[in-house]
Design an enzyme around this catalytic site. Structure first.
Site, mmCIF file in Angstrom:
data_model
loop_
_atom_site.group_PDB
_atom_site.id
_atom_site.type_symbol
_atom_site.label_atom_id
_atom_site.label_comp_id
_atom_site.label_asym_id
_atom_site.label_seq_id
_atom_site.Cartn_x
_atom_site.Cartn_y
_atom_site.Cartn_z
ATOM 1 N N SER A 1 0.840 -1.203 0.000
ATOM 2 C CA SER A 1 0.000 0.000 0.000
ATOM 3 C C SER A 1 0.875 1.254 0.000
ATOM 4 C CB SER A 1 -0.897 -0.040 1.249
ATOM 5 O OG SER A 1 -1.185 1.251 1.698
HETATM 6 N N1 LIG Z 1 -5.535 9.209 2.814
HETATM 7 C C1 LIG Z 1 -5.323 7.894 3.366
HETATM 8 C C2 LIG Z 1 -5.579 6.843 2.300
HETATM 9 C C3 LIG Z 1 -5.549 5.435 2.899
HETATM 10 C C4 LIG Z 1 -6.095 4.414 1.936
HETATM 11 O O1 LIG Z 1 -6.910 4.724 1.043
HETATM 12 N N2 LIG Z 1 -5.658 3.160 2.105
HETATM 13 C C5 LIG Z 1 -6.201 2.098 1.303
HETATM 14 C C6 LIG Z 1 -5.120 1.062 1.017
HETATM 15 S S1 LIG Z 1 -3.815 1.752 0.004
HETATM 16 C C7 LIG Z 1 -7.312 1.411 2.088
HETATM 17 O O2 LIG Z 1 -7.263 1.366 3.298
HETATM 18 N N3 LIG Z 1 -8.296 0.880 1.383
HETATM 19 C C8 LIG Z 1 -9.348 0.145 2.010
HETATM 20 C C9 LIG Z 1 -10.692 0.581 1.543
HETATM 21 O O3 LIG Z 1 -10.771 1.588 0.830
HETATM 22 O O4 LIG Z 1 -11.674 -0.088 1.887
HETATM 23 C C10 LIG Z 1 -3.904 7.785 3.911
HETATM 24 O O5 LIG Z 1 -3.035 8.525 3.393
HETATM 25 O O6 LIG Z 1 -3.664 7.021 4.850
#
Ligand SMILES: N[C@@H](CCC(=O)N[C@@H](CS)C(=O)NCC(=O)O)C(=O)O
Length: 112
Positions: A11
């Site tokens: 990620s």
């Molecule tokens: N703005 C957040 C973005 C975090 C994010 O989107 N992470 C993704 C993985 S890369 C996630 O948790 N996705 C799970 C989902 O959307 O259900 C950060 O910088 O931590």
């Protein structure tokens, strides 16, 4: 005890936190959360992070924070040996914040 990072190595926001921790010489207890197997949707994880994203950091006193940008600013402010990566000087810090928030904006369309 070191802070715990709920993460997945593939990620991009998690990698940004890992790079930051490495840069300041901080060891993290890494716990993998396979979000494509819905491991971020459990009630236990939701208690830590109601937004249910990775990364999430839990510090050794139980303080939980999510969003990679907020985590990086927190780790550097608390654990770095100096403030060179996140200066206390207001204007220098504003520029760092601008760079951190840049990837959250749609400004690419106006950059060329
Ligand atoms: N703005 C957040 C973005 C975090 C994010 O989107 N992470 C993704 C993985 S890369 C996630 O948790 N996705 C799970 C989902 O959307 O259900 C950060 O910088 O931590």
């Amino acid at each position: 005890m070191c802070p715990t990072l709920y993460m997945l190595a593939a990620s991009p926001p998690c990698r940004a936190v890992l790079i930051t921790a490495h840069a300041i010489g901080l060891t993290l207890d890494k716990k993998e959360v396979y979000f494509f197997r819905d491991e971020h949707l459990t009630p236990e994880y939701q208690k830590l992070n109601p937004q249910r994203t990775i990364p999430t950091l839990v510090d050794d006193d139980g303080f939980a924070i999510w969003d990679s940008h907020a985590i990086m600013a927190y780790l550097v402010s608390k654990y770095a040996k100096d403030d060179s990566l996140y200066p206390k000087d207001l204007k220098k810090r504003a520029i760092i914040n601008q760079r951190l928030f840049f990837e959250s904006s749609a400004a690419f369309f106006h950059m060329n």
